[in-house]
Design an enzyme around this catalytic site. Structure first.
Site, PDB file in Angstrom:
ATOM      1  N   ASP A   2      -6.626  27.492  45.560  1.00  9.77           N
ATOM      2  CA  ASP A   2      -5.374  27.129  46.200  1.00  9.77           C
ATOM      3  C   ASP A   2      -5.139  28.032  47.422  1.00  9.77           C
ATOM      4  O   ASP A   2      -5.323  29.250  47.343  1.00  9.77           O
ATOM      5  CB  ASP A   2      -4.242  27.312  45.180  1.00  9.77           C
ATOM      6  N   GLU A  27      -8.461  25.094  49.831  1.00 14.22           N
ATOM      7  CA  GLU A  27      -7.630  24.675  50.946  1.00 14.22           C
ATOM      8  C   GLU A  27      -7.835  25.636  52.130  1.00 14.22           C
ATOM      9  O   GLU A  27      -7.617  26.840  51.993  1.00 14.22           O
ATOM     10  CB  GLU A  27      -6.154  24.660  50.548  1.00 14.22           C
TER      11      GLU A  27
END
Length: 371
Positions: free
Chosen positions: A336, A365
């Site tokens: 993340d 990400e």
């Protein structure tokens, strides 16, 4: 000329570079033939207490032990018995004040709601055939067909036909269908041609009260509390620390037996709490980036961001994913807000994981959620 003391006063973060770090495999609780051993990394602590409890909550401590300062910023204590079934916390004295108790940052098993570390026999949590368990092999990462899923969303619907709704065990049930006869659960994943499931955060997170599951509190899990222990609300008995471990392993094995790998969503970029996090309660300030005024930097958009470029935090991230890959046979990791982490750390993550499993993969990400 500015003295070293004045330089530290002008830049409080600079002091963290003076801390010795520790990358041994015995953080924070280990067992062997000589007993149960504790080692906490807390370089700025003035004193550290270890407390032993009979239960995961609502009980007084049975023992309070003053830990001894040791090498590389660590504190140690040992008890000449294997304390299976017991629970523990640490408490540090910082700037003359005793901070709240914490299970530390390395608790691998925890009691209900994750406030106390648990001492369990991990070998006893392995399902039958675990030694030979292995995920699927893919020649190229772009051959992966990844299905992102939340444990509750995947099985909670009344028509799912799944008995263990919202639990790790939901993915161990075969032959389930909806009222129309359509396949559900793991059989549906197989018929879709999925090669890997990307499970949303499955470590112990902050927002669900494990003592009140009938309330059906819901969260995605992006609010980390204990990074190295499974989430209790996905187990059939959150009060039993071994249950969440064994049932997560059963889920992984069932998916592997079905030819499906497991990618774990990991959120090392921030924690649910700031001053009250396990990081802050063991090494205040160290694990986070701060603005010049001392406030928490917030590239996560969640109130704080971790400092992966600091050696002890880098060690933590690398060793944590290695632990999940070894103990739970995880086949990949989705990071993340990966752009919050420095590239040196991420390259080390990938390099170390490939040593464990050449087929493992890492993605994430490539952005942040704030400045």
């Amino acid at each position: 000329m500015v003295s070293a003391t004045d330089a530290l006063a002008q830049n409080p973060d600079a002091i963290y570079s003076t801390y010795e770090t520790y990358n041994g495999s015995d953080l924070e609780m280990t067992l062997n033939a000589s007993g149960t051993h504790f080692r906490l990394w807390s370089p700025s602590a003035q004193a550290v207490r270890l407390k032993i409890y009979p239960t995961g909550r609502n009980s007084a401590s049975e023992q309070t032990i003053e830990m001894t300062r040791d090498k590389n910023g660590t504190w140690t204590a040992g008890i000449p018995q294997k304390l299976y079934g017991k629970f523990y916390t640490f408490q540090i004295l910082h700037n003359g004040k005793w901070l709240d108790e914490t299970p530390g940052v390395w608790a691998k098993a925890v009691g209900i709601n994750g406030n106390r570390g648990a001492i369990i026999d991990f070998d006893a949590t392995n399902p039958e055939g675990w030694d030979n368990d292995k995920g699927p092999t893919i020649k190229n990462i772009n051959d992966a067909v990844i299905y992102e899923m939340h444990h509750r969303d995947f099985s909670m619907h009344p028509s799912s036909g799944i008995a263990s709704k919202g639990k790790f065990l939901a993915l161990t049930e075969h032959g389930t269908t909806n009222p129309k006869g359509d396949k559900t659960g793991i059989d549906h994943l197989k018929e879709l041609g999925v090669t890997h499931v990307h499970i949303l955060p499955s470590y112990d997170y902050n927002s669900v009260d494990e003592a009140n599951l009938p309330a059906n509190t819901y969260n995605w899990g992006y609010d980390p509390q204990n990074y190295n222990a499974p989430e209790g609300s996905y187990s059939t008995n959150p009060a039993n620390p071994s249950t969440r471990v064994s049932e997560m392993k059963e889920m992984v094995k069932a998916l592997h037996d079905a030819g499906i790998g497991v990618v774990m969503d990991v959120v090392y970029n921030h924690t649910a709490e700031n001053d009250g996090s396990n990081f802050s309660l063991t090494a205040p300030g160290y694990y986070y980036r701060h603005r010049p005024d001392g406030s928490y930097s917030d590239a996560s958009g969640c109130g704080n961001e971790t400092a992966s470029e600091r050696q002890q935090m880098r060690n933590f991230i690398v060793n944590s994913v290695k632990y999940w890959a070894k103990e739970y046979h995880i086949d990949g990791f989705r990071f993340d807000l990966m752009a919050i982490h420095d590239t040196t750390t991420m390259n080390e993550v990938a390099r170390e994981l490939k040593k464990i499993n050449p087929d493992i993969f890492v993605y994430g990400e490539g952005w942040t959620a704030g400045n």
